[in-house]
Structure formats: C-alpha cells, structure tokens
Design a protein around this motif. Structure first.
Motif, PDB file in Angstrom:
ATOM      1  N   UNK A 211       2.621  -1.267   7.944  1.00  0.00           N
ATOM      2  CA  UNK A 211       1.875  -1.821   6.809  1.00  0.00           C
ATOM      3  C   UNK A 211       0.495  -1.188   6.706  1.00  0.00           C
ATOM      4  N   UNK A 212       0.043  -1.036   5.464  1.00  0.00           N
ATOM      5  CA  UNK A 212      -1.348  -0.757   5.158  1.00  0.00           C
ATOM      6  C   UNK A 212      -1.915  -2.086   4.693  1.00  0.00           C
ATOM      7  N   UNK A 213      -3.011  -2.518   5.332  1.00  0.00           N
ATOM      8  CA  UNK A 213      -3.599  -3.826   5.017  1.00  0.00           C
ATOM      9  C   UNK A 213      -5.047  -3.628   4.565  1.00  0.00           C
ATOM     10  N   UNK A 214      -5.515  -4.516   3.666  1.00  0.00           N
ATOM     11  CA  UNK A 214      -6.820  -4.323   3.031  1.00  0.00           C
ATOM     12  C   UNK A 214      -7.487  -5.671   2.791  1.00  0.00           C
TER      13      UNK A 214
ATOM     14  N   UNK B 203     -10.717  -0.148  11.434  1.00  0.00           N
ATOM     15  CA  UNK B 203     -10.906  -0.674  12.788  1.00  0.00           C
ATOM     16  C   UNK B 203      -9.579  -0.669  13.529  1.00  0.00           C
ATOM     17  N   UNK B 204      -9.679  -0.627  14.855  1.00  0.00           N
ATOM     18  CA  UNK B 204      -8.516  -0.737  15.740  1.00  0.00           C
ATOM     19  C   UNK B 204      -8.887  -1.692  16.855  1.00  0.00           C
TER      20      UNK B 204
ATOM     21  N   UNK C  43      -0.942  -4.120   1.374  1.00  0.00           N
ATOM     22  CA  UNK C  43      -1.009  -3.443   0.076  1.00  0.00           C
ATOM     23  C   UNK C  43      -0.018  -2.291  -0.019  1.00  0.00           C
ATOM     24  N   UNK C  44       0.631  -2.011   1.085  1.00  0.00           N
ATOM     25  CA  UNK C  44       1.626  -0.954   1.070  1.00  0.00           C
ATOM     26  C   UNK C  44       2.481  -1.003   2.316  1.00  0.00           C
ATOM     27  N   UNK C  45       3.689  -0.486   2.185  1.00  0.00           N
ATOM     28  CA  UNK C  45       4.610  -0.385   3.314  1.00  0.00           C
ATOM     29  C   UNK C  45       5.035   1.062   3.455  1.00  0.00           C
TER      30      UNK C  45
ATOM     31  N   UNK D 171      -4.838   1.226   8.336  1.00  0.00           N
ATOM     32  CA  UNK D 171      -3.897   2.225   7.851  1.00  0.00           C
ATOM     33  C   UNK D 171      -2.517   2.134   8.478  1.00  0.00           C
ATOM     34  N   UNK D 172      -2.407   1.458   9.634  1.00  0.00           N
ATOM     35  CA  UNK D 172      -1.177   1.605  10.410  1.00  0.00           C
ATOM     36  C   UNK D 172      -0.925   0.368  11.268  1.00  0.00           C
TER      37      UNK D 172
END
Length: 173
Positions: free
Chosen positions: A158-161, A83-84, A140-142, A119-120
């Motif tokens: 960031x990648x967020x989940x 989503x955005x 979950x990731x940078x 994702x972004x």
C-alpha cells in the motif's frame, strides 16, 4: 509509558538499532531489505544525508524502537514527509509503534511538512496498516504483488497518505 523517552538517535544507539534491524528483516515479512543487508547499508539508511532519526528508549537505557523522517522527494516534492519505523520484536504490542507514530507526525509538522506519505506498507503487515489508519492515514494506492513475502509469496503493498495541515491553509508556493 511514562518510563519511555523519545529522543534524537545518536551514534551510541546504533548497535541496538542494528540488532532490531537484523531481527526484523530476518523475518522477511515487513521490510524490503534482504536478510544479508550490511551494517554499513543499515547505518546509511538510519543516519544518511537528510535523515532525522529518533529512538524510543526505556528509562533503563534499553532501546525499544526507532523511526526515520525525511522528505519523500527533493525540491518540488519536499513539502511531503516520508518515514519508516521499526519496533523491537520484544517490545511489540504495547504501544511503542503508536508512540513513535504520534511523535513522528508532531515532528513532521514542526519541521514544516504539509503531508506525509508511506511509499511501501506491506499489506499483510496488518498491525502497521491498522495503526496508520487509526492515526489518520488513507490507502491511496495498491501496488499489486510488489513485495516478496518470505512465507506468503508475492503480496500487495500500500501507498498511504495523510495531510498534516489543511490543504486550504497551505502557502501559495
């Protein structure tokens, strides 16, 4: 907030959506779009194939913000949503983003998604990062220095989940 309705976007909303889009990308601090992104490209982003778009509208008819919901990937990755979100600068700081975020999570569950991934998310967009964390997302990731911020130069993304359903309850396939 009882004066605000969240409903599916229509073509009649696009002029207002375009205005918000232009205002936000001009700042160069939250979205990867170039300032000269075309109206057609903006339209394709919000109304393209597989995209469901929702808007938050004040009872006066004024559009305050919007989100788009779609599968993060095709086929074997289609159970994870993406989503955005965009909120008009004039409507920020009063809970519109939170309303849209909650609505989006509910809609994603109704649509059968089992998780959601962003994702972004620009790391310096502190209000967005905090909102998504309050709504249960984890970083979950940078992606180091993956965004070219207009004022700050290269900053992390960031990648967020977030799981939308308990993974133990997911179907076998």
């Amino acid at each position: 907030m009882k004066d605000i309705v969240i409903r599916p976007a229509t073509e009649d909303d696009f002029d207002s959506m375009w205005t918000i889009f232009q205002e936000l990308i001009a700042s160069g601090d939250t979205y990867y779009f170039a300032a000269d992104t075309s109206r057609d490209d903006c339209h394709a982003y919000w109304f393209g194939r597989g995209v469901k778009t929702w808007v938050a509208v004040l009872n006066t008819g004024r559009l305050l913000g919007m989100y788009r919901l779609l599968s993060n990937q095709l086929d074997r990755g289609a159970h994870v949503a993406n989503a955005s979100f965009m909120v008009s600068p004039a409507a920020q700081g009063v809970g519109i983003g939170k309303m849209l975020g909650r609505h989006c999570l509910e809609q994603a569950r109704r649509d059968g998604y089992l998780a959601m991934q962003f994702n972004y998310v620009v790391s310096t967009n502190v209000s967005a990062v905090l909102l998504w964390k309050r709504l249960g997302f984890s970083v979950i990731g940078t992606l180091p220095r993956a965004y070219r911020h207009q004022q700050l130069g290269f900053v992390d993304v960031y990648v967020m989940y977030k799981f939308l359903a308990d993974p133990n309850d997911w179907p076998e396939q």
